[in-house]
Write an enzyme that holds these catalytic residues in place. Structure first.
Site, short mmCIF file in Angstrom:
data_model
loop_
_atom_site.label_atom_id
_atom_site.label_comp_id
_atom_site.label_asym_id
_atom_site.label_seq_id
_atom_site.Cartn_x
_atom_site.Cartn_y
_atom_site.Cartn_z
N GLY A 283 36.61 43.00 52.80
CA GLY A 283 37.27 44.17 53.40
C GLY A 283 36.22 45.12 53.94
O GLY A 283 35.99 45.26 55.14
N CYS A 351 41.35 72.85 46.90
CA CYS A 351 41.03 73.61 45.69
C CYS A 351 40.80 72.66 44.52
O CYS A 351 41.59 72.60 43.57
CB CYS A 351 42.16 74.59 45.39
C1 LIG Z 1 41.50 41.08 45.15
C2 LIG Z 1 40.63 41.77 46.14
N1 LIG Z 1 40.18 41.07 47.20
C3 LIG Z 1 39.40 41.64 48.13
C4 LIG Z 1 39.03 42.97 48.02
C5 LIG Z 1 38.17 43.53 49.09
O1 LIG Z 1 36.96 43.95 48.55
P1 LIG Z 1 35.79 44.47 49.51
O2 LIG Z 1 36.37 45.51 50.37
O3 LIG Z 1 34.77 44.99 48.57
O4 LIG Z 1 35.31 43.29 50.27
C6 LIG Z 1 39.47 43.73 46.94
C7 LIG Z 1 39.05 45.11 46.80
O5 LIG Z 1 38.81 45.64 45.78
C8 LIG Z 1 40.31 43.12 45.98
O6 LIG Z 1 40.77 43.80 44.94
#
Ligand SMILES: Cc1ncc(COP(=O)(O)O)c(C=O)c1O
Length: 421
Positions: A283, A351
């Protein structure tokens, strides 16, 4: 020129007319859409996606972009056009994936506490894999699939007790974390259910954390999962894929950082022991560098001890990461400044004492109405925004090939109050 490692050229660079996103003036965009606003570079997303895809090109792989990092429809469509598939963490994210054009079989569905309704929805759509978090969830999936007259495609999320060496709040692979089943239980859980007619075991899943900056924890996760997949093959449970989750970090501070080719070099020798296709769920590494949150300075003040504050029109409501995990983001003035750099506390208007973007950050003089860009906010920025203090969600803009478009308009008070009676 701002670069963060040898493989990444940031889309936000200072040009003759101030900060530009891929050559488009940031100031001209916010003159039209106002502040605060998220601005993303399409080319940065394409480059980051392709770097991961290329790194794994020698091995059968599928990239399931983790929508949780940023699920704005236009970005999901852009990734779909690149050949990505999707990792969804809720029924809402599955729905976004489908509306963005992903087929149900492009989607893996992860999530620690899936509701019955979410499971029914995923089963009915026949997603590629429901990544189950417990034996109990597997049994609930089996019951619901049977009741619906369907066979659910499932994988089990394993907790390998591996320290991702990331921030504790985004480490998910330790025994003290709530995620997945203990590694030593996994084989038995599969074996006990391999004859359940309403389940089809298609994979094993792991996700040990996010913003992982070294290869070794990722290699160990691949090693653990490959060994388990080989054991399951022996047990008569052949798998279609091994899902390594996401987690690849990005260089928020410009320091050397693991790059996709190093990630692939670490995990591929492990994966080759079983030769089962790999699913990746990146991600942050896909969208993180692509975005900036552009904000206006609304107040400036100095305490008698010399401490200086710049108060922005964005805060933890627009970008929660600094308040949530004390995360670091580079901050740049949008217009070039010739003044000497001095320490500034850059804060939001909420705040809450944690509503701080940076403490004692060296910046040129800041004045009311100046624009600043908070960099590397493409991931876990807009998606984590809230209406706290009845603040409206900021618009999002996508810059592509020299022009730009609003991909999500600014929320209005009428949008928010439409839900209330
Ligand atoms: C199950 C799972 N897959 C993929 C991701 C994507 O992780 P990243 O953005 O660190 O690649 C996450 C994010 O925490 C996740 O929980």
């Amino acid at each position: 020129m701002i670069t963060c490692d040898s493989s990444v050229q940031l889309p936000f660079q200072s040009g003759a007319h101030g900060l530009e996103c891929d050559g488009v003036s940031v100031q001209s965009i916010v003159e039209s859409v106002g502040t605060p606003a998220y601005i993303y570079s399409a080319s940065a997303i394409r480059d980051a996606y392709r770097a991961i895809d290329d790194a794994f090109s020698a091995y059968p792989h599928a990239i399931h972009y983790a929508l949780k990092a940023n699920s704005t429809l236009a970005l999901a469509r852009l990734l779909k056009a690149l050949g990505s598939r999707a990792d969804a963490n809720s029924a809402g994210e599955i729905e976004v994936a489908l509306r963005a054009g992903f087929a149900p079989r492009d989607v893996v569905f992860t999530g620690v506490g899936k509701t019955g309704a979410e499971l029914d929805y995923a089963i009915a759509r026949d997603v590629n894999a429901i990544n189950a978090e417990s034996a109990g969830e597997l049994d609930r999936i089996a019951d619901r699939a049977r009741a619906a007259g369907r066979v659910a495609r499932v994988a089990l999320r394993v907790n390998p007790d591996i320290d991702a060496r990331s921030h504790p709040n985004i480490s998910t692979g330790l025994r003290s974390n709530k995620f997945g089943v203990a590694l030593q239980d996994a084989r038995g859980i599969y074996r006990d259910r391999r004859d359940v007619k309403s389940l089809q075991f298609v994979g094993v899943h792991v996700h040990i954390g996010s913003q992982i900056t070294t290869a070794e924890p990722l290699r160990r996760a691949a090693e653990t999962l490959t060994t388990l997949a080989l054991e399951l093959r022996d047990d008569g449970v052949p798998l279609e894929h091994v899902d390594l989750g996401g987690g690849l970090g990005i260089a928020y501070e410009g320091r050397p950082m693991i790059v996709p080719s190093e990630y692939a070099a670490a995990v591929l020798p492990e994966l080759r022991r079983a030769n089962i296709p790999v699913v990746l769920e990146p991600g942050r590494a896909v969208v993180g560098h692509s975005g900036a949150l552009v904000s206006r300075v609304v107040d400036v003040k100095q305490y008698p001890d010399g401490r200086k504050f710049a108060v922005l029109d964005s805060g933890m409501t627009e970008l929660m990461r600094p308040a949530l995990y004390g995360s670091f983001h580079r901050i740049l003035p949008v217009s070039p400044r010739q003044t000497a750099e001095t320490p500034w506390d850059v804060v939001g208007p909420i705040c809450e004492s944690s509503d701080v973007f940076a403490r004692e950050r060296l910046l040129p003089d800041l004045c009311v109405d100046d624009l600043v860009a908070i960099l590397d906010t493409g991931a876990y920025g807009a998606v984590m925004a809230s209406n706290y203090n009845r603040r409206m969600l900021a618009p999002e803009v996508l810059v592509d090939a020299g022009s730009w478009a609003v991909i999500r308009r600014r929320q209005t008070i009428d949008d928010v109050l439409a839900l209330e009676s």
